[in-house]
Design a protein around this motif. Structure first.
Motif, PDB file in Angstrom:
ATOM      1  N   GLN A  31       0.827  -1.203   0.000  1.00  0.00           N
ATOM      2  CA  GLN A  31       0.000   0.000   0.000  1.00  0.00           C
ATOM      3  C   GLN A  31       0.866   1.260   0.000  1.00  0.00           C
ATOM      4  OE1 GLN A  31      -3.176   0.530  -0.369  1.00  0.00           O
ATOM      5  NE2 GLN A  31      -3.963  -1.560  -0.295  1.00  0.00           N
ATOM      6  N   ARG A  32       2.000   1.198   0.689  1.00  0.00           N
ATOM      7  CA  ARG A  32       2.910   2.356   0.698  1.00  0.00           C
ATOM      8  C   ARG A  32       3.375   2.680  -0.716  1.00  0.00           C
ATOM      9  NH1 ARG A  32       8.335   3.461   0.582  1.00  0.00           N
ATOM     10  NH2 ARG A  32       9.042   5.241   1.841  1.00  0.00           N
ATOM     11  N   ARG A  33       3.832   1.673  -1.438  1.00  0.00           N
ATOM     12  CA  ARG A  33       4.306   1.895  -2.808  1.00  0.00           C
ATOM     13  C   ARG A  33       3.194   2.442  -3.693  1.00  0.00           C
ATOM     14  NH1 ARG A  33       7.275  -2.893  -1.715  1.00  0.00           N
ATOM     15  NH2 ARG A  33       5.544  -4.171  -2.493  1.00  0.00           N
ATOM     16  N   SER A  34       2.004   1.855  -3.564  1.00  0.00           N
ATOM     17  CA  SER A  34       0.887   2.297  -4.410  1.00  0.00           C
ATOM     18  C   SER A  34       0.457   3.720  -4.078  1.00  0.00           C
ATOM     19  CB  SER A  34      -0.300   1.346  -4.245  1.00  0.00           C
ATOM     20  OG  SER A  34      -0.010   0.081  -4.801  1.00  0.00           O
ATOM     21  N   ALA A  35       0.417   4.046  -2.790  1.00  0.00           N
ATOM     22  CA  ALA A  35       0.007   5.396  -2.392  1.00  0.00           C
ATOM     23  C   ALA A  35       0.992   6.441  -2.901  1.00  0.00           C
ATOM     24  CB  ALA A  35      -0.117   5.471  -0.872  1.00  0.00           C
ATOM     25  N   LEU A  36       2.277   6.178  -2.752  1.00  0.00           N
ATOM     26  CA  LEU A  36       3.282   7.139  -3.226  1.00  0.00           C
ATOM     27  C   LEU A  36       3.239   7.266  -4.742  1.00  0.00           C
ATOM     28  CD1 LEU A  36       6.261   6.238  -0.879  1.00  0.00           C
ATOM     29  CD2 LEU A  36       4.811   8.287  -0.776  1.00  0.00           C
ATOM     30  N   TRP A  37       3.023   6.144  -5.433  1.00  0.00           N
ATOM     31  CA  TRP A  37       2.885   6.183  -6.890  1.00  0.00           C
ATOM     32  C   TRP A  37       1.657   6.998  -7.299  1.00  0.00           C
ATOM     33  CZ3 TRP A  37      -1.094   4.272  -9.970  1.00  0.00           C
ATOM     34  CH2 TRP A  37      -0.835   4.229 -11.344  1.00  0.00           C
ATOM     35  N   PHE A  38       0.540   6.786  -6.592  1.00  0.00           N
ATOM     36  CA  PHE A  38      -0.692   7.498  -6.918  1.00  0.00           C
ATOM     37  C   PHE A  38      -0.515   9.005  -6.731  1.00  0.00           C
ATOM     38  CE2 PHE A  38      -4.839   9.287  -5.765  1.00  0.00           C
ATOM     39  CZ  PHE A  38      -5.621   8.846  -6.821  1.00  0.00           C
ATOM     40  N   VAL A  39       0.065   9.410  -5.606  1.00  0.00           N
ATOM     41  CA  VAL A  39       0.278  10.840  -5.371  1.00  0.00           C
ATOM     42  C   VAL A  39       1.212  11.407  -6.431  1.00  0.00           C
ATOM     43  CG1 VAL A  39       1.143  12.575  -3.755  1.00  0.00           C
ATOM     44  CG2 VAL A  39      -0.178  10.635  -2.897  1.00  0.00           C
ATOM     45  N   ALA A  40       2.219  10.639  -6.812  1.00  0.00           N
ATOM     46  CA  ALA A  40       3.134  11.107  -7.856  1.00  0.00           C
ATOM     47  C   ALA A  40       2.393  11.332  -9.170  1.00  0.00           C
ATOM     48  CB  ALA A  40       4.267  10.099  -8.041  1.00  0.00           C
ATOM     49  N   GLN A  41       1.463  10.443  -9.497  1.00  0.00           N
ATOM     50  CA  GLN A  41       0.679  10.635 -10.716  1.00  0.00           C
ATOM     51  C   GLN A  41      -0.121  11.935 -10.654  1.00  0.00           C
ATOM     52  OE1 GLN A  41       0.897   8.831 -13.461  1.00  0.00           O
ATOM     53  NE2 GLN A  41       2.363   7.434 -12.508  1.00  0.00           N
ATOM     54  N   GLN A  42      -0.659  12.247  -9.485  1.00  0.00           N
ATOM     55  CA  GLN A  42      -1.412  13.490  -9.346  1.00  0.00           C
ATOM     56  C   GLN A  42      -0.485  14.707  -9.383  1.00  0.00           C
ATOM     57  OE1 GLN A  42      -4.483  12.706  -9.756  1.00  0.00           O
ATOM     58  NE2 GLN A  42      -3.904  10.573  -9.409  1.00  0.00           N
ATOM     59  N   GLU A  43       0.746  14.537  -8.898  1.00  0.00           N
ATOM     60  CA  GLU A  43       1.734  15.622  -9.021  1.00  0.00           C
ATOM     61  C   GLU A  43       2.039  15.902 -10.493  1.00  0.00           C
ATOM     62  OE1 GLU A  43       2.993  17.625  -6.855  1.00  0.00           O
ATOM     63  OE2 GLU A  43       3.450  16.644  -4.941  1.00  0.00           O
ATOM     64  N   ILE A  44       2.084  14.850 -11.291  1.00  0.00           N
ATOM     65  CA  ILE A  44       2.313  15.046 -12.723  1.00  0.00           C
ATOM     66  C   ILE A  44       1.153  15.828 -13.334  1.00  0.00           C
ATOM     67  CG2 ILE A  44       2.489  13.861 -14.945  1.00  0.00           C
ATOM     68  CD1 ILE A  44       3.939  11.586 -13.455  1.00  0.00           C
ATOM     69  N   THR A  45      -0.066  15.437 -12.979  1.00  0.00           N
ATOM     70  CA  THR A  45      -1.230  16.160 -13.494  1.00  0.00           C
ATOM     71  C   THR A  45      -1.224  17.598 -13.008  1.00  0.00           C
ATOM     72  OG1 THR A  45      -2.480  14.109 -13.530  1.00  0.00           O
ATOM     73  CG2 THR A  45      -3.741  16.142 -13.627  1.00  0.00           C
ATOM     74  N   LEU A  46      -0.843  17.803 -11.749  1.00  0.00           N
ATOM     75  CA  LEU A  46      -0.743  19.152 -11.210  1.00  0.00           C
ATOM     76  C   LEU A  46       0.288  19.956 -11.993  1.00  0.00           C
ATOM     77  CD1 LEU A  46      -1.351  21.289  -9.055  1.00  0.00           C
ATOM     78  CD2 LEU A  46       0.339  20.171  -7.586  1.00  0.00           C
ATOM     79  N   ALA A  47       1.417  19.350 -12.302  1.00  0.00           N
ATOM     80  CA  ALA A  47       2.443  20.044 -13.082  1.00  0.00           C
ATOM     81  C   ALA A  47       1.870  20.492 -14.430  1.00  0.00           C
ATOM     82  CB  ALA A  47       3.655  19.141 -13.290  1.00  0.00           C
ATOM     83  N   ARG A  48       1.039  19.651 -15.028  1.00  0.00           N
ATOM     84  CA  ARG A  48       0.427  20.015 -16.307  1.00  0.00           C
ATOM     85  C   ARG A  48      -0.557  21.170 -16.148  1.00  0.00           C
ATOM     86  NH1 ARG A  48      -0.710  14.233 -19.384  1.00  0.00           N
ATOM     87  NH2 ARG A  48       1.460  13.508 -19.396  1.00  0.00           N
ATOM     88  N   ALA A  49      -1.329  21.150 -15.052  1.00  0.00           N
ATOM     89  CA  ALA A  49      -2.255  22.253 -14.807  1.00  0.00           C
ATOM     90  C   ALA A  49      -1.490  23.559 -14.569  1.00  0.00           C
ATOM     91  CB  ALA A  49      -3.150  21.931 -13.616  1.00  0.00           C
ATOM     92  N   GLN A  50      -0.414  23.479 -13.835  1.00  0.00           N
ATOM     93  CA  GLN A  50       0.409  24.666 -13.582  1.00  0.00           C
ATOM     94  C   GLN A  50       1.032  25.177 -14.873  1.00  0.00           C
ATOM     95  OE1 GLN A  50       2.793  22.696 -10.643  1.00  0.00           O
ATOM     96  NE2 GLN A  50       1.775  23.715  -8.923  1.00  0.00           N
ATOM     97  N   LEU A  51       1.456  24.251 -15.715  1.00  0.00           N
ATOM     98  CA  LEU A  51       2.019  24.648 -16.994  1.00  0.00           C
ATOM     99  C   LEU A  51       0.981  25.357 -17.851  1.00  0.00           C
ATOM    100  CD1 LEU A  51       4.515  24.527 -18.818  1.00  0.00           C
ATOM    101  CD2 LEU A  51       3.746  22.287 -19.604  1.00  0.00           C
ATOM    102  N   ALA A  52      -0.249  24.823 -17.858  1.00  0.00           N
ATOM    103  CA  ALA A  52      -1.326  25.458 -18.619  1.00  0.00           C
ATOM    104  C   ALA A  52      -1.629  26.853 -18.098  1.00  0.00           C
ATOM    105  CB  ALA A  52      -2.584  24.593 -18.570  1.00  0.00           C
ATOM    106  N   ALA A  53      -1.401  27.071 -16.786  1.00  0.00           N
ATOM    107  CA  ALA A  53      -1.647  28.383 -16.178  1.00  0.00           C
ATOM    108  C   ALA A  53      -0.438  29.308 -16.293  1.00  0.00           C
ATOM    109  CB  ALA A  53      -2.017  28.206 -14.714  1.00  0.00           C
ATOM    110  N   GLY A  54       0.602  28.842 -16.961  1.00  0.00           N
ATOM    111  CA  GLY A  54       1.789  29.665 -17.113  1.00  0.00           C
ATOM    112  C   GLY A  54       2.723  29.657 -15.918  1.00  0.00           C
TER     113      GLY A  54
END
Length: 318
Positions: free
Chosen positions: A239-262
């Motif tokens: 569960q630790r590995r999966s949770a950290l992987w899941f949050v990392a995936q959301q960080e990637i999506t967040l990075a894309r949202a931030q990029l779209a916002a300049g």
């Protein structure tokens, strides 16, 4: 077994009666339907009070937010299981029957869930045909299952009441972005999910005043807490590995949202924090976006984000 259905209500006079009727019209009858009015200023509570069914319990409170409303409903519920339904959504008549079947199939599961469909407009849905015996999927890793496709939503999930009472306050007070996911993932960290593979609820899109998440440029608090639990060593190794992987995936999506916002500097920081995702396809594509000229990267990512809702009802695409 029996079910209590908890419905938080705030200014949904035009829809709440349909939601309550859908919960009452189940082929496997609920024990009660608890509507917690969170300080509505329209006549929604009065409409609920006028429903002629003794199973409906209307509770009024000063406006405190959806999390507090759900927590109060949990505290008042008398059922062995507590299902949830928002006042603008709808449950298929066979949902509770299938929850009961899922419990028989996977008795160790503390979460019973089913698929759903999205609908538009304010009309009451017509019940669609469903199979008499639907397959039940045992979800042992909700983090990775969620990234495949969103398996359920608030209106199609029930949790064992004993588990919820031990977690009170279950829904984080004051939060309305990912507050439901916070509960589902915390329970699923040490219990499988019994998921009925059938659409048995309807999520209404584009409703005024809806609490559905939009793309933000900061990480929602529930994901920060998920990462903290994983790093604190309170989860199993898997569960630790999966949770950290899941949050990392959301960080990637967040990075894309931030990029779209300049917000290029913030996007680089988010992508750096996504190290638990390794150098997978999504990470590499996002790094490529960051290497493009600012205007081109923003236009590309704005187009990609328009198709998905990361933190609530839609999955994260590559």
């Amino acid at each position: 077994m029996n079910f209590s259905i908890v419905i938080p209500l705030y200014n949904k006079a035009g829809l709440v009666e349909m939601a309550v009727r859908s919960a009452l019209a189940q082929s496997f009858a609920p024990l009660e339907v608890i509507v917690v009015d969170d300080g509505s200023t329209d006549d929604g509570p009065d409409r609920v009070a006028a429903i002629p069914d003794g199973r409906v319990r209307l509770v009024r409170q000063a406006n405190a937010g959806v999390s507090q409303a759900r927590n109060r409903g949990i505290a008042l519920a008398r059922g062995e299981w507590i299902g949830f339904l928002d006042a603008d959504d709808w449950q298929h008549p066979d949902l509770l029957r299938n929850w009961a079947r899922a419990h028989v199939s996977v008795p160790q599961a503390d979460i019973l869930a089913a698929g759903f469909r999205c609908i538009e407009g304010t009309q009451e849905p017509e019940p669609w045909s469903v199979a008499a015996m639907n397959p039940v999927e045992v979800v042992a890793d909700l983090h990775r299952r969620w990234m495949r496709d969103i398996p359920f939503f608030t209106g199609s999930v029930a949790i064992r009441a004993q588990r919820l009472r031990a977690m009170q306050p279950c829904f984080p007070p004051g939060e309305s972005c990912g507050e439901d996911l916070d509960v589902w993932f915390r329970v699923a960290e040490d219990s499988p999910v019994a998921l009925v593979r059938e659409q048995l609820a309807a999520y209404r899109t584009a409703v005024a005043g809806s609490l559905s998440s939009a793309h933000g440029t900061t990480l929602p608090p529930f994901l920060e807490r998920m990462r903290a639990r994983a790093l604190a060593g309170t989860l199993s190794a898997d569960q630790r590995r999966s949770a950290l992987w899941f949050v990392a995936q959301q960080e990637i999506t967040l990075a894309r949202a931030q990029l779209a916002a300049g917000q290029r500097a913030e996007a680089k920081q988010s992508l750096a924090r996504a190290r638990y995702a390794g150098f997978g396809t999504r990470w590499m594509l996002t790094a490529l976006m960051l290497g493009l000229p600012g205007a081109v990267a923003s236009r590309w990512q704005s187009w990609r984000l328009a198709a998905s809702d990361v933190y609530s009802h839609q999955g994260s695409a590559q």
